[in-house]
Scaffold this motif. Structure first.
Motif, PDB file in Angstrom:
ATOM      1  N   ASN A 109       3.749   7.702  12.058  1.00 53.24           N
ATOM      2  CA  ASN A 109       3.690   6.024  11.831  1.00 53.24           C
ATOM      3  C   ASN A 109       4.927   5.576  12.873  1.00 53.24           C
ATOM      4  O   ASN A 109       4.479   4.529  13.972  1.00 53.24           O
TER       5      ASN A 109
ATOM      6  N   ALA B 151      -0.239  14.983  14.408  1.00 49.34           N
ATOM      7  CA  ALA B 151      -1.347  14.792  13.711  1.00 49.34           C
ATOM      8  C   ALA B 151      -2.201  14.913  15.176  1.00 49.34           C
ATOM      9  O   ALA B 151      -2.742  14.588  15.849  1.00 49.34           O
TER      10      ALA B 151
ATOM     11  N   LEU C 293      -4.948  11.191   5.052  1.00 50.33           N
ATOM     12  CA  LEU C 293      -3.435  10.679   6.149  1.00 50.33           C
ATOM     13  C   LEU C 293      -4.634   9.788   7.430  1.00 50.33           C
ATOM     14  O   LEU C 293      -4.829  10.576   8.158  1.00 50.33           O
TER      15      LEU C 293
ATOM     16  N   ARG D 115      -2.878   2.083   6.240  1.00 51.17           N
ATOM     17  CA  ARG D 115      -3.844   2.922   5.878  1.00 51.17           C
ATOM     18  C   ARG D 115      -1.830   3.314   5.645  1.00 51.17           C
ATOM     19  O   ARG D 115      -1.209   3.613   5.822  1.00 51.17           O
TER      20      ARG D 115
ATOM     21  N   GLU E 115       0.470   1.759   7.357  1.00 50.49           N
ATOM     22  CA  GLU E 115       0.753   1.097   8.125  1.00 50.49           C
ATOM     23  C   GLU E 115       0.161   0.945   8.879  1.00 50.49           C
ATOM     24  O   GLU E 115      -1.447   0.590   8.020  1.00 50.49           O
TER      25      GLU E 115
ATOM     26  N   TYR F 119      -4.303   8.836  10.635  1.00 49.05           N
ATOM     27  CA  TYR F 119      -3.916   9.488  12.034  1.00 49.05           C
ATOM     28  C   TYR F 119      -3.325  11.100  11.741  1.00 49.05           C
ATOM     29  O   TYR F 119      -4.244  11.817  12.566  1.00 49.05           O
ATOM     30  N   SER F 120      -3.071  11.519  10.456  1.00 48.32           N
ATOM     31  CA  SER F 120      -3.131  12.980  10.418  1.00 48.32           C
ATOM     32  C   SER F 120      -4.287  13.542  10.269  1.00 48.32           C
ATOM     33  O   SER F 120      -4.325  15.164  10.709  1.00 48.32           O
TER      34      SER F 120
ATOM     35  N   GLU G 248      -0.048   7.163   6.514  1.00 53.31           N
ATOM     36  CA  GLU G 248      -0.304   7.309   7.337  1.00 53.31           C
ATOM     37  C   GLU G 248       1.379   8.306   7.448  1.00 53.31           C
ATOM     38  O   GLU G 248       2.657   7.870   6.000  1.00 53.31           O
ATOM     39  N   ASP G 249       1.918   9.337   7.923  1.00 55.05           N
ATOM     40  CA  ASP G 249       3.351  10.515   7.827  1.00 55.05           C
ATOM     41  C   ASP G 249       3.912   9.420   8.578  1.00 55.05           C
ATOM     42  O   ASP G 249       4.331   8.966   9.460  1.00 55.05           O
TER      43      ASP G 249
ATOM     44  N   TRP H  77       4.935   9.743   3.615  1.00 55.43           N
ATOM     45  CA  TRP H  77       3.554   9.002   3.895  1.00 55.43           C
ATOM     46  C   TRP H  77       3.948   7.493   3.368  1.00 55.43           C
ATOM     47  O   TRP H  77       4.659   7.304   2.487  1.00 55.43           O
TER      48      TRP H  77
END
Length: 277
Positions: free
Chosen positions: A157, A175, A104, A150, A126, A106-107, A152-153, A123
């Motif tokens: 997001n 994150a 992920l 991408r 994003e 950002y995380s 992302e969680d 996820w």
């Protein structure tokens, strides 16, 4: 590899071979070593092949002329549907340590590929260039371009939302290293350069032609629905501080296999300063 290197006709077939390999084996397409030397020629690297063929039209250019040349190059692509993005991201963002997972953005968390959807801990997809900045939604084109989409969680997001990028803010749950405030989002240090290069790719690829909005970075936040993303001065700093790593380069190769175009700022980081001085 400098864009000014002398072209040698014998290199053209090499790119065709490399690109064909990328389609068949995307993860390893550009990870192979140099081609064997012939008696009258030095070894050929994948980077040299790209410069002599894929990026041939950009050679020797700077500023707006370089930006236009790169637009012409990266606009030759396969367009995905938004539904096809799900499967594409399972390839492009695969965890190299666990092929059943994706990383992920950002995380930084490794999560099962199949744990995708709209749930709180799923996820989802994003849009790094927020889709409301230019109001392009999820339609094929900028809305489905995997260079800036991408995993992302879902809750992270939602926290990022459509904020511009800048330094500062409060810690983001789930994150680590990311910060958020009322008008901007700061990603973790390990992907700051990735974010910058994705934003700048979008500005080169989508220039107001082909029925798509003219996307441009600027040096402000709070851009709202304008087709702009900031803050450019900070994005340039992030680009310099966090150069392309092995994961980002591999991702670029995999996208080339799927979408048939590349992020030029991953291949040639020096082109950022050559365009945005």
């Amino acid at each position: 590899m400098s864009a000014h290197r002398q072209r040698r006709p014998w290199r053209r077939p090499v790119l065709a071979v490399v690109a064909a390999g990328a389609v068949a084996v995307p993860a390893a397409a550009f990870a192979t070593g140099p081609a064997p030397a012939t008696p009258d020629a030095p070894p050929v690297t994948a980077a040299a092949a790209l410069d002599d063929a894929y990026y041939e039209g950009a050679a020797g250019k700077t500023g707006d002329e370089l930006k236009t040349a790169l637009h012409d190059i990266v606009s030759r692509q396969t367009t995905l549907s938004y539904d096809e993005v799900w499967e594409a991201l399972k390839t492009t963002d695969e965890d190299p340590r666990n092929p059943a997972n994706v990383i992920l953005l950002y995380s930084g968390r490794s999560q099962a590929k199949d744990a995708n959807g709209g749930g709180t801990d799923d996820w989802n997809r994003e849009h790094v260039w927020a889709k409301s900045h230019g109001d392009f939604g999820t339609s094929p084109g900028p809305g489905s371009d995997i260079h800036h989409l991408r995993p992302e969680d879902a809750s992270v997001n939602a926290v990022r939302g459509n904020l511009d990028f800048d330094n500062g803010g409060d810690a983001v749950d789930e994150a680590p290293g990311s910060l958020v405030d009322g008008d901007s989002f700061e990603p973790r240090a390990e992907v700051k350069g990735d974010v910058a290069r994705m934003i700048l790719y979008m500005a080169v690829r989508y220039d107001g032609t082909d029925g798509f909005p003219d996307l441009e970075p600027n040096d402000r936040v709070g851009n709202g629905s304008a087709p702009a993303m900031g803050r450019l001065s900070v994005l340039k700093q992030w680009h310099e501080a966090d150069p392309p790593d092995a994961f980002e380069k591999s991702r670029n190769d995999k996208i080339f296999a799927i979408q048939k175009n590349r992020n030029p700022f991953v291949d040639h980081p020096e082109w950022v300063a050559a365009i945005w001085k």
